[in-house]
Design a protein around this motif. Structure first.
Motif, PDB file in Angstrom:
ATOM      1  N   VAL A   1       0.838  -1.197   0.000  1.00  0.00           N
ATOM      2  CA  VAL A   1       0.000   0.000   0.000  1.00  0.00           C
ATOM      3  C   VAL A   1       0.873   1.246   0.000  1.00  0.00           C
ATOM      4  CG1 VAL A   1      -1.630   1.351   1.401  1.00  0.00           C
ATOM      5  CG2 VAL A   1      -2.022  -1.083   1.039  1.00  0.00           C
ATOM      6  N   VAL A   2       1.916   1.269   0.828  1.00  0.00           N
ATOM      7  CA  VAL A   2       2.827   2.428   0.879  1.00  0.00           C
ATOM      8  C   VAL A   2       3.517   2.611  -0.459  1.00  0.00           C
ATOM      9  CG1 VAL A   2       4.944   3.314   1.941  1.00  0.00           C
ATOM     10  CG2 VAL A   2       3.141   2.368   3.382  1.00  0.00           C
ATOM     11  N   MET A   3       3.972   1.528  -1.066  1.00  0.00           N
ATOM     12  CA  MET A   3       4.649   1.633  -2.369  1.00  0.00           C
ATOM     13  C   MET A   3       3.679   2.135  -3.446  1.00  0.00           C
ATOM     14  SD  MET A   3       7.168  -1.691  -2.280  1.00  0.00           S
ATOM     15  CE  MET A   3       7.767  -1.445  -3.910  1.00  0.00           C
ATOM     16  N   THR A   4       2.445   1.662  -3.405  1.00  0.00           N
ATOM     17  CA  THR A   4       1.433   2.121  -4.359  1.00  0.00           C
ATOM     18  C   THR A   4       1.156   3.608  -4.170  1.00  0.00           C
ATOM     19  OG1 THR A   4       0.417  -0.066  -4.406  1.00  0.00           O
ATOM     20  CG2 THR A   4      -0.915   1.768  -5.197  1.00  0.00           C
ATOM     21  N   TYR A   5       1.061   4.045  -2.901  1.00  0.00           N
ATOM     22  CA  TYR A   5       0.832   5.457  -2.619  1.00  0.00           C
ATOM     23  C   TYR A   5       2.000   6.306  -3.141  1.00  0.00           C
ATOM     24  CZ  TYR A   5       0.323   9.856  -0.151  1.00  0.00           C
ATOM     25  OH  TYR A   5       0.229  11.175   0.145  1.00  0.00           O
ATOM     26  N   VAL A   6       3.213   5.856  -2.897  1.00  0.00           N
ATOM     27  CA  VAL A   6       4.399   6.594  -3.372  1.00  0.00           C
ATOM     28  C   VAL A   6       4.399   6.641  -4.894  1.00  0.00           C
ATOM     29  CG1 VAL A   6       6.924   6.512  -3.502  1.00  0.00           C
ATOM     30  CG2 VAL A   6       5.792   6.141  -1.313  1.00  0.00           C
ATOM     31  N   LYS A   7       4.123   5.517  -5.532  1.00  0.00           N
ATOM     32  CA  LYS A   7       4.092   5.475  -6.998  1.00  0.00           C
ATOM     33  C   LYS A   7       3.018   6.409  -7.539  1.00  0.00           C
ATOM     34  CE  LYS A   7       3.164   2.441 -10.879  1.00  0.00           C
ATOM     35  NZ  LYS A   7       1.843   2.817 -11.308  1.00  0.00           N
ATOM     36  N   THR A   8       1.840   6.384  -6.943  1.00  0.00           N
ATOM     37  CA  THR A   8       0.741   7.254  -7.374  1.00  0.00           C
ATOM     38  C   THR A   8       1.109   8.721  -7.168  1.00  0.00           C
ATOM     39  OG1 THR A   8      -0.853   5.543  -6.808  1.00  0.00           O
ATOM     40  CG2 THR A   8      -1.708   7.771  -7.076  1.00  0.00           C
ATOM     41  N   SER A   9       1.719   9.016  -6.039  1.00  0.00           N
ATOM     42  CA  SER A   9       2.133  10.393  -5.759  1.00  0.00           C
ATOM     43  C   SER A   9       3.164  10.869  -6.787  1.00  0.00           C
ATOM     44  CB  SER A   9       2.718  10.477  -4.349  1.00  0.00           C
ATOM     45  OG  SER A   9       3.188  11.773  -4.087  1.00  0.00           O
ATOM     46  N   ILE A  10       4.128  10.034  -7.094  1.00  0.00           N
ATOM     47  CA  ILE A  10       5.146  10.383  -8.096  1.00  0.00           C
ATOM     48  C   ILE A  10       4.495  10.545  -9.467  1.00  0.00           C
ATOM     49  CG2 ILE A  10       7.157   9.493  -9.345  1.00  0.00           C
ATOM     50  CD1 ILE A  10       8.085   8.262  -6.673  1.00  0.00           C
ATOM     51  N   THR A  11       3.563   9.672  -9.796  1.00  0.00           N
ATOM     52  CA  THR A  11       2.875   9.747 -11.087  1.00  0.00           C
ATOM     53  C   THR A  11       2.095  11.044 -11.212  1.00  0.00           C
ATOM     54  OG1 THR A  11       2.693   7.340 -11.184  1.00  0.00           O
ATOM     55  CG2 THR A  11       1.209   8.597 -12.595  1.00  0.00           C
ATOM     56  N   HIS A  12       1.368  11.421 -10.157  1.00  0.00           N
ATOM     57  CA  HIS A  12       0.598  12.665 -10.189  1.00  0.00           C
ATOM     58  C   HIS A  12       1.522  13.878 -10.297  1.00  0.00           C
ATOM     59  CE1 HIS A  12      -3.433  11.156  -9.774  1.00  0.00           C
ATOM     60  NE2 HIS A  12      -3.100  10.413  -8.727  1.00  0.00           N
ATOM     61  N   THR A  13       2.623  13.846  -9.548  1.00  0.00           N
ATOM     62  CA  THR A  13       3.586  14.952  -9.607  1.00  0.00           C
ATOM     63  C   THR A  13       4.177  15.065 -11.006  1.00  0.00           C
ATOM     64  OG1 THR A  13       4.141  14.633  -7.274  1.00  0.00           O
ATOM     65  CG2 THR A  13       5.693  15.893  -8.611  1.00  0.00           C
ATOM     66  N   ALA A  14       4.537  13.920 -11.588  1.00  0.00           N
ATOM     67  CA  ALA A  14       5.091  13.923 -12.943  1.00  0.00           C
ATOM     68  C   ALA A  14       4.050  14.407 -13.943  1.00  0.00           C
ATOM     69  CB  ALA A  14       5.591  12.528 -13.313  1.00  0.00           C
ATOM     70  N   HIS A  15       2.814  13.974 -13.758  1.00  0.00           N
ATOM     71  CA  HIS A  15       1.742  14.390 -14.668  1.00  0.00           C
ATOM     72  C   HIS A  15       1.525  15.902 -14.586  1.00  0.00           C
ATOM     73  CE1 HIS A  15      -1.965  14.223 -16.969  1.00  0.00           C
ATOM     74  NE2 HIS A  15      -2.578  14.899 -16.007  1.00  0.00           N
ATOM     75  N   ASP A  16       1.474  16.429 -13.358  1.00  0.00           N
ATOM     76  CA  ASP A  16       1.308  17.876 -13.185  1.00  0.00           C
ATOM     77  C   ASP A  16       2.485  18.639 -13.778  1.00  0.00           C
ATOM     78  OD1 ASP A  16      -1.077  17.378 -11.924  1.00  0.00           O
ATOM     79  OD2 ASP A  16      -0.258  17.616  -9.882  1.00  0.00           O
ATOM     80  N   SER A  17       3.683  18.117 -13.577  1.00  0.00           N
ATOM     81  CA  SER A  17       4.882  18.762 -14.124  1.00  0.00           C
ATOM     82  C   SER A  17       4.841  18.739 -15.653  1.00  0.00           C
ATOM     83  CB  SER A  17       6.136  18.044 -13.622  1.00  0.00           C
ATOM     84  OG  SER A  17       7.287  18.578 -14.226  1.00  0.00           O
ATOM     85  N   ASN A  18       4.467  17.600 -16.229  1.00  0.00           N
ATOM     86  CA  ASN A  18       4.372  17.499 -17.687  1.00  0.00           C
ATOM     87  C   ASN A  18       3.295  18.425 -18.224  1.00  0.00           C
ATOM     88  OD1 ASN A  18       6.420  15.671 -18.031  1.00  0.00           O
ATOM     89  ND2 ASN A  18       5.093  13.880 -18.029  1.00  0.00           N
ATOM     90  N   LYS A  19       2.182  18.519 -17.509  1.00  0.00           N
ATOM     91  CA  LYS A  19       1.100  19.404 -17.948  1.00  0.00           C
ATOM     92  C   LYS A  19       1.578  20.850 -17.967  1.00  0.00           C
ATOM     93  CE  LYS A  19      -3.763  20.285 -17.314  1.00  0.00           C
ATOM     94  NZ  LYS A  19      -4.206  21.492 -16.744  1.00  0.00           N
ATOM     95  N   ALA A  20       2.305  21.244 -16.932  1.00  0.00           N
ATOM     96  CA  ALA A  20       2.846  22.605 -16.879  1.00  0.00           C
ATOM     97  C   ALA A  20       3.838  22.828 -18.019  1.00  0.00           C
ATOM     98  CB  ALA A  20       3.516  22.855 -15.530  1.00  0.00           C
ATOM     99  N   GLU A  21       4.675  21.832 -18.280  1.00  0.00           N
ATOM    100  CA  GLU A  21       5.641  21.935 -19.372  1.00  0.00           C
ATOM    101  C   GLU A  21       4.919  22.065 -20.718  1.00  0.00           C
ATOM    102  OE1 GLU A  21       9.047  22.051 -19.467  1.00  0.00           O
ATOM    103  OE2 GLU A  21       9.033  22.202 -17.290  1.00  0.00           O
ATOM    104  N   PHE A  22       3.883  21.270 -20.928  1.00  0.00           N
ATOM    105  CA  PHE A  22       3.134  21.338 -22.185  1.00  0.00           C
ATOM    106  C   PHE A  22       2.404  22.668 -22.321  1.00  0.00           C
ATOM    107  CE2 PHE A  22       3.420  16.607 -22.488  1.00  0.00           C
ATOM    108  CZ  PHE A  22       4.009  16.586 -23.746  1.00  0.00           C
ATOM    109  N   ASP A  23       1.902  23.193 -21.209  1.00  0.00           N
ATOM    110  CA  ASP A  23       1.258  24.506 -21.253  1.00  0.00           C
ATOM    111  C   ASP A  23       2.266  25.580 -21.650  1.00  0.00           C
ATOM    112  OD1 ASP A  23      -1.148  23.409 -20.532  1.00  0.00           O
ATOM    113  OD2 ASP A  23      -1.000  23.987 -18.402  1.00  0.00           O
ATOM    114  N   ARG A  24       3.453  25.529 -21.054  1.00  0.00           N
ATOM    115  CA  ARG A  24       4.503  26.499 -21.420  1.00  0.00           C
ATOM    116  C   ARG A  24       4.922  26.297 -22.868  1.00  0.00           C
ATOM    117  NH1 ARG A  24       8.754  26.246 -16.597  1.00  0.00           N
ATOM    118  NH2 ARG A  24       8.610  24.112 -17.280  1.00  0.00           N
TER     119      ARG A  24
END
Length: 108
Positions: free
Chosen positions: A23-46
């Protein structure tokens, strides 16, 4: 090591520990995925903003090039007219020189 109590834990406790780790590993993976997704979205917007600005700049460059092309064509037409006029004047000057030379030879 006792097969009924590996690492000193009951089988139920081991399953709970492994499940908790999962569960902890899944939470960490999901958190990293969301952070990466948000970062990519910001990059694509720029990137989208940069492309839009580049498009506006290219439109201005194309307009400037079209203006320069029109100016060059106008200058070429004027130059061609000036060359034609110069050629006519050269012919007239040659005729005048010929006339003066002929008149000068008649006086001698």
């Amino acid at each position: 090591m006792d097969m009924h109590r590996p690492f000193g834990f009951d089988w139920g406790e081991l399953v709970s520990i492994v499940t908790l780790i999962g569960v902890v590993m899944t939470y960490v993976k999901t958190s990293i995925t969301h952070t990466a997704h948000d970062s990519n979205k910001a990059e694509f917007d720029r990137l989208g903003d940069s492309i839009a600005q580049l498009n506006r700049t290219m439109i201005k460059v194309n307009m400037a090039l079209d203006s320069l092309k029109a100016d060059r064509e106008s200058t070429n037409r004027r130059l061609n007219r000036l060359e034609a006029t110069t050629d006519k004047h050269d012919v007239q000057l040659a005729r005048i020189e010929e006339h003066v030379i002929v008149k000068g030879d008649d006086k001698r």
